[in-house]
Design a protein around this motif. Structure first.
Motif, short mmCIF file in Angstrom:
data_model
loop_
_atom_site.label_atom_id
_atom_site.label_comp_id
_atom_site.label_asym_id
_atom_site.label_seq_id
_atom_site.Cartn_x
_atom_site.Cartn_y
_atom_site.Cartn_z
N TYR A 1 -10.60 -6.31 1.50
CA TYR A 1 -9.82 -5.08 1.64
C TYR A 1 -8.34 -5.39 1.45
O TYR A 1 -7.85 -6.42 1.93
CB TYR A 1 -10.04 -4.44 3.01
N SER B 1 1.96 -5.69 2.53
CA SER B 1 0.57 -5.76 2.07
C SER B 1 -0.10 -7.04 2.57
O SER B 1 0.54 -8.08 2.76
CB SER B 1 0.51 -5.73 0.54
N GLU C 1 -3.07 -10.76 10.15
CA GLU C 1 -4.35 -10.52 10.81
C GLU C 1 -4.36 -11.30 12.11
O GLU C 1 -4.12 -12.51 12.13
CB GLU C 1 -5.49 -10.99 9.90
N PHE D 1 -5.45 5.74 5.03
CA PHE D 1 -6.49 5.35 5.97
C PHE D 1 -6.24 5.93 7.37
O PHE D 1 -7.12 6.52 7.96
CB PHE D 1 -6.56 3.82 6.04
N ALA E 1 -8.78 -1.61 12.34
CA ALA E 1 -9.64 -0.85 11.41
C ALA E 1 -11.09 -1.20 11.73
O ALA E 1 -11.45 -2.39 11.80
CB ALA E 1 -9.30 -1.20 9.98
N PHE F 1 -4.93 -4.00 2.56
CA PHE F 1 -4.25 -3.09 3.48
C PHE F 1 -2.75 -3.05 3.19
O PHE F 1 -2.12 -4.09 2.95
CB PHE F 1 -4.47 -3.52 4.94
N ASP F 2 -2.19 -1.84 3.22
CA ASP F 2 -0.75 -1.63 3.13
C ASP F 2 -0.28 -0.92 4.39
O ASP F 2 -0.95 -0.01 4.89
CB ASP F 2 -0.38 -0.76 1.91
N VAL F 3 0.90 -1.32 4.89
CA VAL F 3 1.51 -0.66 6.05
C VAL F 3 2.91 -0.22 5.65
O VAL F 3 3.74 -1.05 5.24
CB VAL F 3 1.56 -1.60 7.28
N ILE G 1 -1.12 3.59 7.45
CA ILE G 1 -2.01 2.52 7.04
C ILE G 1 -2.79 2.98 5.80
O ILE G 1 -3.40 4.06 5.81
CB ILE G 1 -3.02 2.16 8.16
N CYS G 2 -2.75 2.19 4.76
CA CYS G 2 -3.53 2.48 3.56
C CYS G 2 -4.54 1.36 3.34
O CYS G 2 -4.24 0.19 3.61
CB CYS G 2 -2.63 2.61 2.33
N ASN G 3 -5.70 1.73 2.85
CA ASN G 3 -6.77 0.77 2.56
C ASN G 3 -7.15 0.92 1.10
O ASN G 3 -7.59 2.00 0.66
CB ASN G 3 -7.98 1.05 3.47
N ASN G 4 -6.96 -0.17 0.35
CA ASN G 4 -7.25 -0.15 -1.09
C ASN G 4 -6.51 1.01 -1.77
O ASN G 4 -7.08 1.77 -2.56
CB ASN G 4 -8.75 -0.08 -1.35
#
Length: 252
Positions: free
Chosen positions: A227, A245, A176, A209, A219, A229-231, A202-205
């Motif tokens: 939250y 993650s 972050e 996303f 985001a 987040f996965d990339v 990008i995935c959220n939960n």
């Protein structure tokens, strides 16, 4: 066979020429730019090239290769075609080709023909083909050749289409770098791939996303809470890496 070539030049003077027949020196030093090649077998193929030598003993790079066939019939029949030809994929861009060498008198090696281009190799029964292009169709045929340059009939044609199954590397150092009351900006190191990168998912939960071609993403419109987040890195063939993650907390 009479062989001739344009004379070479050199800053200290050319003293002669070395003539090679089938890769073996035939004349160590010819003082003139022509040479008679004798003692050849009838009905046989030969390849020749010449290197110039200067007064300091330096040899030039080989000149152009000339291929010729002597008149008459070869002293033995052509060899048989290779058998048991098979392909084992190694990577997205390489395979190992294997076969059983065709039987024949004076058998010298195998000619590998790939989409109309060929390579002659010595007495081995496998070869690695590199720099293949995924999703491109390759037509592969093999011939046995002998000392006299005779080719066998072709092996059974093989059709091979490389598939890119190698995923890109996992995005490293996911972190972050900025946040607000309703947004967060993530960044990571660039992934690598053997064929080429497309971007990042990008995935959220655990739910999709967004996607981005960049190595950072903001985001927005997030509610207070935590939250996950996965990339994942995505290559041009659609292969996805394992996710990187990070948990992010948005405070009100």
């Amino acid at each position: 066979m009479d062989l001739a070539w344009p004379p070479s030049s050199d800053n200290v003077g050319v003293t002669g020429y070395r003539v090679f027949v089938n890769g073996i020196p035939y004349i160590l030093l010819s003082p003139v730019a022509h040479q008679k090649i004798a003692g050849l077998t009838s009905g046989a193929y030969y390849w020749v090239f010449v290197r110039a030598r200067d007064a300091d003993g330096n040899l030039s790079a080989p000149g152009p290769v000339t291929v010729f066939k002597t008149t008459g019939e070869a002293p033995c029949p052509p060899p048989l075609a290779p058998t048991n030809v098979g392909i084992t994929p190694l990577t997205s861009t390489s395979v190992q080709l294997r076969w059983t060498l065709g039987v024949g008198e004076m058998t010298s090696g195998t000619r590998i023909n790939i989409n109309g281009e060929y390579k002659n190799i010595a007495l081995v029964s496998s070869w690695t083909l590199n720099d293949l292009i995924p999703e491109m169709e390759y037509s592969i045929r093999l011939h046995t050749f002998d000392y006299f340059g005779q080719l066998s009939e072709s092996s059974v044609d093989l059709i091979y289409i490389p598939k890119d199954t190698q995923p890109p590397s996992v995005p490293k150092n996911l972190r972050e770098i900025a946040s607000s009351s309703d947004s967060v900006t993530l960044a990571w190191e660039e992934s690598t791939d053997d064929i080429g990168m497309c971007g990042y998912v990008i995935c959220n939960n655990r739910e999709y996303f967004d996607t981005t071609p960049l190595t950072h993403y903001t985001a927005v419109d997030l509610l207070p809470g935590t939250y996950a987040f996965d990339v994942c890195a995505l290559d041009i063939s659609g292969n996805a890496s394992e996710p990187a993650s990070i948990a992010v907390e948005i405070k009100s």
